[in-house]
Write a protein that holds these residues in place. Structure first.
Motif, PDB file in Angstrom:
ATOM      1  N   ALA A 184       0.834  -1.211   0.000  1.00  0.00           N
ATOM      2  CA  ALA A 184       0.000   0.000   0.000  1.00  0.00           C
ATOM      3  C   ALA A 184       0.869   1.261   0.000  1.00  0.00           C
ATOM      4  O   ALA A 184       0.564   2.236  -0.701  1.00  0.00           O
ATOM      5  N   PHE A 185       1.940   1.264   0.771  1.00  0.00           N
ATOM      6  CA  PHE A 185       2.876   2.397   0.728  1.00  0.00           C
ATOM      7  C   PHE A 185       3.541   2.469  -0.644  1.00  0.00           C
ATOM      8  O   PHE A 185       3.707   3.544  -1.210  1.00  0.00           O
ATOM      9  N   HIS A 186       3.921   1.314  -1.163  1.00  0.00           N
ATOM     10  CA  HIS A 186       4.605   1.228  -2.452  1.00  0.00           C
ATOM     11  C   HIS A 186       3.760   1.804  -3.592  1.00  0.00           C
ATOM     12  O   HIS A 186       4.256   2.573  -4.411  1.00  0.00           O
ATOM     13  N   ASP A 187       2.489   1.432  -3.623  1.00  0.00           N
ATOM     14  CA  ASP A 187       1.643   1.875  -4.742  1.00  0.00           C
ATOM     15  C   ASP A 187       0.874   3.162  -4.452  1.00  0.00           C
ATOM     16  O   ASP A 187       0.152   3.661  -5.306  1.00  0.00           O
ATOM     17  N   GLY A 188       1.039   3.714  -3.252  1.00  0.00           N
ATOM     18  CA  GLY A 188       0.428   5.000  -2.933  1.00  0.00           C
ATOM     19  C   GLY A 188      -0.995   4.937  -2.413  1.00  0.00           C
ATOM     20  O   GLY A 188      -1.601   5.974  -2.163  1.00  0.00           O
ATOM     21  N   THR A 189      -1.550   3.739  -2.202  1.00  0.00           N
ATOM     22  CA  THR A 189      -2.902   3.664  -1.647  1.00  0.00           C
ATOM     23  C   THR A 189      -2.916   3.967  -0.157  1.00  0.00           C
ATOM     24  O   THR A 189      -3.953   4.301   0.395  1.00  0.00           O
ATOM     25  N   ARG A 190      -1.775   3.860   0.497  1.00  0.00           N
ATOM     26  CA  ARG A 190      -1.616   4.316   1.873  1.00  0.00           C
ATOM     27  C   ARG A 190      -0.578   5.436   1.833  1.00  0.00           C
ATOM     28  O   ARG A 190       0.565   5.219   1.440  1.00  0.00           O
ATOM     29  N   VAL A 191      -1.001   6.622   2.215  1.00  0.00           N
ATOM     30  CA  VAL A 191      -0.154   7.801   2.087  1.00  0.00           C
ATOM     31  C   VAL A 191       0.580   8.071   3.398  1.00  0.00           C
ATOM     32  O   VAL A 191      -0.039   8.171   4.457  1.00  0.00           O
ATOM     33  N   ASN A 192       1.897   8.155   3.294  1.00  0.00           N
ATOM     34  CA  ASN A 192       2.747   8.525   4.424  1.00  0.00           C
ATOM     35  C   ASN A 192       4.034   9.093   3.833  1.00  0.00           C
ATOM     36  O   ASN A 192       4.726   8.391   3.087  1.00  0.00           O
TER      37      ASN A 192
ATOM     38  N   ILE B 188       6.912   9.583   4.973  1.00  0.00           N
ATOM     39  CA  ILE B 188       8.155   8.895   5.337  1.00  0.00           C
ATOM     40  C   ILE B 188       8.217   7.525   4.668  1.00  0.00           C
ATOM     41  O   ILE B 188       9.232   7.145   4.085  1.00  0.00           O
ATOM     42  N   MET B 189       7.128   6.779   4.735  1.00  0.00           N
ATOM     43  CA  MET B 189       7.139   5.399   4.253  1.00  0.00           C
ATOM     44  C   MET B 189       7.059   5.260   2.735  1.00  0.00           C
ATOM     45  O   MET B 189       7.634   4.330   2.176  1.00  0.00           O
ATOM     46  N   GLN B 190       6.365   6.156   2.072  1.00  0.00           N
ATOM     47  CA  GLN B 190       6.227   6.013   0.615  1.00  0.00           C
ATOM     48  C   GLN B 190       7.580   5.996  -0.101  1.00  0.00           C
ATOM     49  O   GLN B 190       7.822   5.105  -0.907  1.00  0.00           O
ATOM     50  N   PRO B 191       8.490   6.929   0.183  1.00  0.00           N
ATOM     51  CA  PRO B 191       9.781   6.857  -0.510  1.00  0.00           C
ATOM     52  C   PRO B 191      10.628   5.654  -0.086  1.00  0.00           C
ATOM     53  O   PRO B 191      11.467   5.175  -0.855  1.00  0.00           O
ATOM     54  N   MET B 192      10.407   5.136   1.101  1.00  0.00           N
ATOM     55  CA  MET B 192      11.145   3.949   1.551  1.00  0.00           C
ATOM     56  C   MET B 192      10.643   2.704   0.825  1.00  0.00           C
ATOM     57  O   MET B 192      11.433   1.829   0.458  1.00  0.00           O
ATOM     58  N   ALA B 193       9.338   2.614   0.615  1.00  0.00           N
ATOM     59  CA  ALA B 193       8.741   1.430  -0.014  1.00  0.00           C
ATOM     60  C   ALA B 193       8.770   1.490  -1.537  1.00  0.00           C
ATOM     61  O   ALA B 193       8.724   0.442  -2.189  1.00  0.00           O
ATOM     62  N   ALA B 194       8.873   2.667  -2.102  1.00  0.00           N
ATOM     63  CA  ALA B 194       8.791   2.830  -3.561  1.00  0.00           C
ATOM     64  C   ALA B 194       9.770   1.949  -4.342  1.00  0.00           C
ATOM     65  O   ALA B 194       9.376   1.338  -5.330  1.00  0.00           O
ATOM     66  N   PRO B 195      11.035   1.843  -3.939  1.00  0.00           N
ATOM     67  CA  PRO B 195      11.957   1.038  -4.742  1.00  0.00           C
ATOM     68  C   PRO B 195      11.876  -0.472  -4.498  1.00  0.00           C
ATOM     69  O   PRO B 195      12.536  -1.246  -5.191  1.00  0.00           O
ATOM     70  N   LEU B 196      11.074  -0.905  -3.535  1.00  0.00           N
ATOM     71  CA  LEU B 196      11.005  -2.324  -3.201  1.00  0.00           C
ATOM     72  C   LEU B 196      10.199  -3.107  -4.230  1.00  0.00           C
ATOM     73  O   LEU B 196       9.122  -2.677  -4.645  1.00  0.00           O
ATOM     74  N   SER B 197      10.703  -4.263  -4.603  1.00  0.00           N
ATOM     75  CA  SER B 197       9.955  -5.168  -5.482  1.00  0.00           C
ATOM     76  C   SER B 197       9.006  -6.003  -4.623  1.00  0.00           C
ATOM     77  O   SER B 197       9.111  -6.010  -3.387  1.00  0.00           O
ATOM     78  N   ASP B 198       8.115  -6.733  -5.262  1.00  0.00           N
ATOM     79  CA  ASP B 198       7.224  -7.640  -4.525  1.00  0.00           C
ATOM     80  C   ASP B 198       8.041  -8.687  -3.770  1.00  0.00           C
ATOM     81  O   ASP B 198       7.697  -9.052  -2.642  1.00  0.00           O
ATOM     82  N   THR B 199       9.129  -9.143  -4.363  1.00  0.00           N
ATOM     83  CA  THR B 199      10.001 -10.121  -3.697  1.00  0.00           C
ATOM     84  C   THR B 199      10.672  -9.494  -2.485  1.00  0.00           C
ATOM     85  O   THR B 199      10.750 -10.120  -1.422  1.00  0.00           O
ATOM     86  N   ASP B 200      11.149  -8.255  -2.611  1.00  0.00           N
ATOM     87  CA  ASP B 200      11.755  -7.557  -1.478  1.00  0.00           C
ATOM     88  C   ASP B 200      10.758  -7.441  -0.333  1.00  0.00           C
ATOM     89  O   ASP B 200      11.086  -7.705   0.827  1.00  0.00           O
ATOM     90  N   ILE B 201       9.542  -7.050  -0.669  1.00  0.00           N
ATOM     91  CA  ILE B 201       8.493  -6.879   0.343  1.00  0.00           C
ATOM     92  C   ILE B 201       8.207  -8.208   1.037  1.00  0.00           C
ATOM     93  O   ILE B 201       8.121  -8.263   2.268  1.00  0.00           O
ATOM     94  N   ALA B 202       8.087  -9.278   0.279  1.00  0.00           N
ATOM     95  CA  ALA B 202       7.831 -10.596   0.864  1.00  0.00           C
ATOM     96  C   ALA B 202       8.981 -11.026   1.768  1.00  0.00           C
ATOM     97  O   ALA B 202       8.754 -11.587   2.851  1.00  0.00           O
ATOM     98  N   ASN B 203      10.203 -10.758   1.361  1.00  0.00           N
ATOM     99  CA  ASN B 203      11.367 -11.138   2.165  1.00  0.00           C
ATOM    100  C   ASN B 203      11.430 -10.340   3.463  1.00  0.00           C
ATOM    101  O   ASN B 203      11.703 -10.905   4.533  1.00  0.00           O
TER     102      ASN B 203
END
Length: 104
Positions: A69-77, A79-94
């Motif tokens: 949600a942070f990654h795709d912008g459906t949850r707005v924050n 601080i967290m949006q720029p941290m999650a933006a470069p993460l892939s789905d695999t990174d997020i799962a890991n």
């Protein structure tokens, strides 16, 4: 009939391989966490300040959902949006696998 049985068996084996190959890797998640998240969420997922949530022991799917949600912008924050933006789905799962393995 024999050809169909072989095809079904091969398809089943392919699904097993795909499932094993797509399993999250907590060790990789730990390395990603240590380079991206530790400054706010602490080395063991216990935050350094009350304004940041503790992540240790959270449910894996919850963490995946929130990071996506942070990654795709459906949850707005901011601080967290720029941290999650470069993460892939695999990174997020890991990362989620690592955090969910920790004791709260």
């Amino acid at each position: 009939m024999l050809k169909r049985a072989i095809l079904v068996s091969a398809m089943g084996a392919g699904l097993m391989v795909a499932t094993v190959a797509s399993a999250a890797d907590a060790a990789v998640g730990q390395k990603l966490f240590e380079t991206t998240c530790v400054a706010c969420h602490g080395a063991k997922g216990i935050s350094i300040a009350p304004i940041y949530p503790n992540l240790a022991g959270q449910k894996e799917q919850y963490l995946i959902d929130q990071l996506k949600a942070f990654h795709d912008g459906t949850r707005v924050n901011p601080i967290m949006q720029p941290m999650a933006a470069p993460l892939s789905d695999t990174d997020i799962a890991n990362i989620a696998a690592f955090l969910s393995s920790l004791k709260p």
